[in-house]
Design a protein around this motif. Sequence first.
Motif, PDB file in Angstrom:
ATOM      1  N   VAL A 120       7.750 -11.117   7.854  1.00  0.00           N
ATOM      2  CA  VAL A 120       8.556 -10.463   6.816  1.00  0.00           C
ATOM      3  C   VAL A 120       9.537  -9.483   7.457  1.00  0.00           C
ATOM      4  O   VAL A 120       9.169  -8.683   8.321  1.00  0.00           O
ATOM      5  CB  VAL A 120       7.648  -9.722   5.813  1.00  0.00           C
ATOM      6  N   ARG A 121      10.804  -9.554   7.041  1.00  0.00           N
ATOM      7  CA  ARG A 121      11.816  -8.606   7.504  1.00  0.00           C
ATOM      8  C   ARG A 121      12.323  -7.717   6.359  1.00  0.00           C
ATOM      9  O   ARG A 121      12.569  -6.531   6.560  1.00  0.00           O
ATOM     10  CB  ARG A 121      12.992  -9.347   8.138  1.00  0.00           C
TER      11      ARG A 121
ATOM     12  N   ALA B 211       0.828  -1.218   0.000  1.00  0.00           N
ATOM     13  CA  ALA B 211       0.000   0.000   0.000  1.00  0.00           C
ATOM     14  C   ALA B 211       0.855   1.258   0.000  1.00  0.00           C
ATOM     15  O   ALA B 211       0.434   2.300  -0.510  1.00  0.00           O
ATOM     16  CB  ALA B 211      -0.931   0.002   1.205  1.00  0.00           C
ATOM     17  N   SER B 212       2.045   1.188   0.569  1.00  0.00           N
ATOM     18  CA  SER B 212       2.959   2.324   0.536  1.00  0.00           C
ATOM     19  C   SER B 212       3.817   2.295  -0.721  1.00  0.00           C
ATOM     20  O   SER B 212       4.106   3.337  -1.317  1.00  0.00           O
ATOM     21  CB  SER B 212       3.856   2.319   1.777  1.00  0.00           C
ATOM     22  N   ALA B 213       4.220   1.087  -1.140  1.00  0.00           N
ATOM     23  CA  ALA B 213       5.080   0.964  -2.317  1.00  0.00           C
ATOM     24  C   ALA B 213       4.395   1.450  -3.580  1.00  0.00           C
ATOM     25  O   ALA B 213       5.043   1.980  -4.486  1.00  0.00           O
ATOM     26  CB  ALA B 213       5.522  -0.487  -2.484  1.00  0.00           C
ATOM     27  N   VAL B 214       3.063   1.281  -3.659  1.00  0.00           N
ATOM     28  CA  VAL B 214       2.345   1.692  -4.864  1.00  0.00           C
ATOM     29  C   VAL B 214       2.348   3.209  -5.015  1.00  0.00           C
ATOM     30  O   VAL B 214       2.055   3.737  -6.097  1.00  0.00           O
ATOM     31  CB  VAL B 214       0.902   1.139  -4.839  1.00  0.00           C
ATOM     32  N   LEU B 215       2.689   3.929  -3.946  1.00  0.00           N
ATOM     33  CA  LEU B 215       2.758   5.384  -4.002  1.00  0.00           C
ATOM     34  C   LEU B 215       4.117   5.886  -4.463  1.00  0.00           C
ATOM     35  O   LEU B 215       4.302   7.090  -4.666  1.00  0.00           O
ATOM     36  CB  LEU B 215       2.456   5.982  -2.618  1.00  0.00           C
ATOM     37  N   GLN B 216       5.086   4.962  -4.630  1.00  0.00           N
ATOM     38  CA  GLN B 216       6.436   5.352  -5.011  1.00  0.00           C
ATOM     39  C   GLN B 216       6.555   5.495  -6.528  1.00  0.00           C
ATOM     40  O   GLN B 216       5.758   4.948  -7.288  1.00  0.00           O
ATOM     41  CB  GLN B 216       7.456   4.320  -4.505  1.00  0.00           C
ATOM     42  N   ASP B 217       7.594   6.189  -6.956  1.00  0.00           N
ATOM     43  CA  ASP B 217       7.838   6.359  -8.387  1.00  0.00           C
ATOM     44  C   ASP B 217       8.791   5.302  -8.942  1.00  0.00           C
ATOM     45  O   ASP B 217       8.868   5.126 -10.157  1.00  0.00           O
ATOM     46  CB  ASP B 217       8.430   7.746  -8.664  1.00  0.00           C
ATOM     47  N   ASP B 218       9.518   4.629  -8.066  1.00  0.00           N
ATOM     48  CA  ASP B 218      10.521   3.674  -8.547  1.00  0.00           C
ATOM     49  C   ASP B 218      10.697   2.579  -7.510  1.00  0.00           C
ATOM     50  O   ASP B 218       9.909   2.462  -6.574  1.00  0.00           O
ATOM     51  CB  ASP B 218      11.843   4.415  -8.803  1.00  0.00           C
ATOM     52  N   VAL B 219      11.745   1.778  -7.662  1.00  0.00           N
ATOM     53  CA  VAL B 219      12.018   0.680  -6.737  1.00  0.00           C
ATOM     54  C   VAL B 219      12.092   1.213  -5.301  1.00  0.00           C
ATOM     55  O   VAL B 219      12.731   2.233  -5.031  1.00  0.00           O
ATOM     56  CB  VAL B 219      13.340  -0.016  -7.113  1.00  0.00           C
ATOM     57  N   TRP B 220      11.431   0.509  -4.395  1.00  0.00           N
ATOM     58  CA  TRP B 220      11.380   0.893  -2.981  1.00  0.00           C
ATOM     59  C   TRP B 220      11.893  -0.276  -2.165  1.00  0.00           C
ATOM     60  O   TRP B 220      11.404  -1.401  -2.296  1.00  0.00           O
ATOM     61  CB  TRP B 220       9.940   1.237  -2.597  1.00  0.00           C
ATOM     62  N   VAL B 221      12.900  -0.037  -1.320  1.00  0.00           N
ATOM     63  CA  VAL B 221      13.552  -1.098  -0.560  1.00  0.00           C
ATOM     64  C   VAL B 221      13.457  -0.801   0.937  1.00  0.00           C
ATOM     65  O   VAL B 221      13.756   0.314   1.372  1.00  0.00           O
ATOM     66  CB  VAL B 221      15.036  -1.241  -0.966  1.00  0.00           C
ATOM     67  N   VAL B 222      13.043  -1.799   1.705  1.00  0.00           N
ATOM     68  CA  VAL B 222      13.032  -1.713   3.169  1.00  0.00           C
ATOM     69  C   VAL B 222      13.936  -2.824   3.687  1.00  0.00           C
ATOM     70  O   VAL B 222      13.542  -3.987   3.734  1.00  0.00           O
ATOM     71  CB  VAL B 222      11.605  -1.874   3.738  1.00  0.00           C
ATOM     72  N   PRO B 223      15.171  -2.513   4.088  1.00  0.00           N
ATOM     73  CA  PRO B 223      16.129  -3.552   4.492  1.00  0.00           C
ATOM     74  C   PRO B 223      15.668  -4.388   5.681  1.00  0.00           C
ATOM     75  O   PRO B 223      15.898  -5.591   5.732  1.00  0.00           O
ATOM     76  CB  PRO B 223      17.402  -2.770   4.817  1.00  0.00           C
ATOM     77  N   ASP B 224      15.026  -3.760   6.680  1.00  0.00           N
ATOM     78  CA  ASP B 224      14.535  -4.495   7.853  1.00  0.00           C
ATOM     79  C   ASP B 224      13.169  -3.939   8.233  1.00  0.00           C
ATOM     80  O   ASP B 224      13.061  -2.936   8.937  1.00  0.00           O
ATOM     81  CB  ASP B 224      15.508  -4.378   9.028  1.00  0.00           C
ATOM     82  N   ALA B 225      12.128  -4.587   7.755  1.00  0.00           N
ATOM     83  CA  ALA B 225      10.770  -4.083   7.944  1.00  0.00           C
ATOM     84  C   ALA B 225      10.358  -4.072   9.411  1.00  0.00           C
ATOM     85  O   ALA B 225       9.553  -3.241   9.826  1.00  0.00           O
ATOM     86  CB  ALA B 225       9.786  -4.919   7.129  1.00  0.00           C
ATOM     87  N   ALA B 226      10.885  -4.990  10.200  1.00  0.00           N
ATOM     88  CA  ALA B 226      10.506  -5.050  11.614  1.00  0.00           C
ATOM     89  C   ALA B 226      11.099  -3.899  12.407  1.00  0.00           C
ATOM     90  O   ALA B 226      10.563  -3.521  13.452  1.00  0.00           O
ATOM     91  CB  ALA B 226      10.946  -6.381  12.225  1.00  0.00           C
ATOM     92  N   ALA B 227      12.195  -3.334  11.924  1.00  0.00           N
ATOM     93  CA  ALA B 227      12.854  -2.235  12.631  1.00  0.00           C
ATOM     94  C   ALA B 227      12.513  -0.881  12.038  1.00  0.00           C
ATOM     95  O   ALA B 227      12.964   0.140  12.540  1.00  0.00           O
ATOM     96  CB  ALA B 227      14.378  -2.438  12.599  1.00  0.00           C
TER      97      ALA B 227
END
Length: 462
Positions: free
Chosen positions: A384-385, A352-368
Amino acid sequence: MAGRYRLLEVVGRGSTAEVHRAHDRVLDREVAVKLPHSGDMDESELRRSDAEMKLLARLSHPGLVTLLDAGTERTATGVPRVFLVMELITGADLRTRLKAGDELGASDVAEIGQDLCEALAYIHGKGVVHRDIKPANVLLLGAGGESARAHAKLTDFGIAWVSDSDLTLQDAVSGTPAYLSPEQVRGQTIGAASDVYSLGLVLLQCLTGELAFPGPPLESAVRRLTQPAPIPEELDPLWRNLLAGMTAMDPEARPSAADAAAALYRMAALGALVEPLSELAAAEEELRLEEVRAYAAPAEPGSPFDRVTRLTSRILGAPMAAVSIVDAERIWFLSAHGIDADEVAREPGLCASAVLQDDVWVVPDAAADSRTAGNALVRGALGVRFYASVPLKTPGGANIGTLCILDRAPRTLSPAETETLRELGGVVMDLLVLRRTALEATAAGFADQLDGEPLAGVPSAG
């Protein structure tokens, strides 16, 4: 001062110190210089200022005011005085904003609260308790750009408590009466939960415009020993639940600052989805949803989307991959590898947040990461991390979903892997365009048959 700082106007004043705008003549920049009030520099105040200087030198976080320099000079009467040179925050403090009656929307309050909770989580992890969370110690930074949000920074560590350290000042007054936690009122040993309580009162004041416990200091303090903070019924249930937890009378029942930050992030993101949109934004979202409906037909098992999803998982070494379509209220998987689900709620955080981005979106550690920690795929059984995605942009320019990869271990993407994900996302979108074209052609053929004019090469029903 110190041969380099030229003091200008006073920009802040408290009971024991004042803050000046100043010009750093060496680096040619504006800074803030904090000074104790003239004539008040007794031994206790000297130790308090020295302790704050040493403490700030140990801390570095985006949600804290940065210490740039410090030292000691003597006043005209020969009294030693510590000075602290800090970054200059040009925005008003939260107390000034509230006194002016400036309206703060629920999303604004959630964003400010998230910044402060993240700062508290950081200092609590360092064994530090602020002990004086109040609007006057919250500085607001107005960011440029129409879509940029304001950020908040926490300041004034003059009475902070530090575990296992001689920096704590036992003779310092512990807090401001209107925002004291019950344990502070009782004079008990306090911990990180005390800061969470005080911040809960601050956020409640931001939402209601009123002190939770008004009146003379003694009366106000005594009431919070026997009464929970009054939380209006008209507040959103999410706010009521969070504030009730943050202001629980039992410190053990309060969420940690990190948990509160994650909750506030979810509320800020959710507010962006459900609060009334401007006419332009509402029109853009309706156009996006029209594109979603045009491309969102279910895919059969074994479709090309399944093959691309498996290929994405294999090439990028991720145990999970998916092609997601983000609808108005849900995220459903056109194809999924390693994920035993057909759809999930449209929660802020991952797709839901990634669809708002213009390009590749990376979250290295989603829990943190406070932006993603509250998402069901992160906090739930899937655990998911790591998350990375590229939006699926239609020829009309609308983002209708994502191609994403997920992992249960933190990691990141190399530049080459980022480009690979971007290319694979393009392949998925090409497949979606081809499928839409084929479906439209088929629908047109059926329409022609119903009109008694079958397509060439297609036998008539008769």
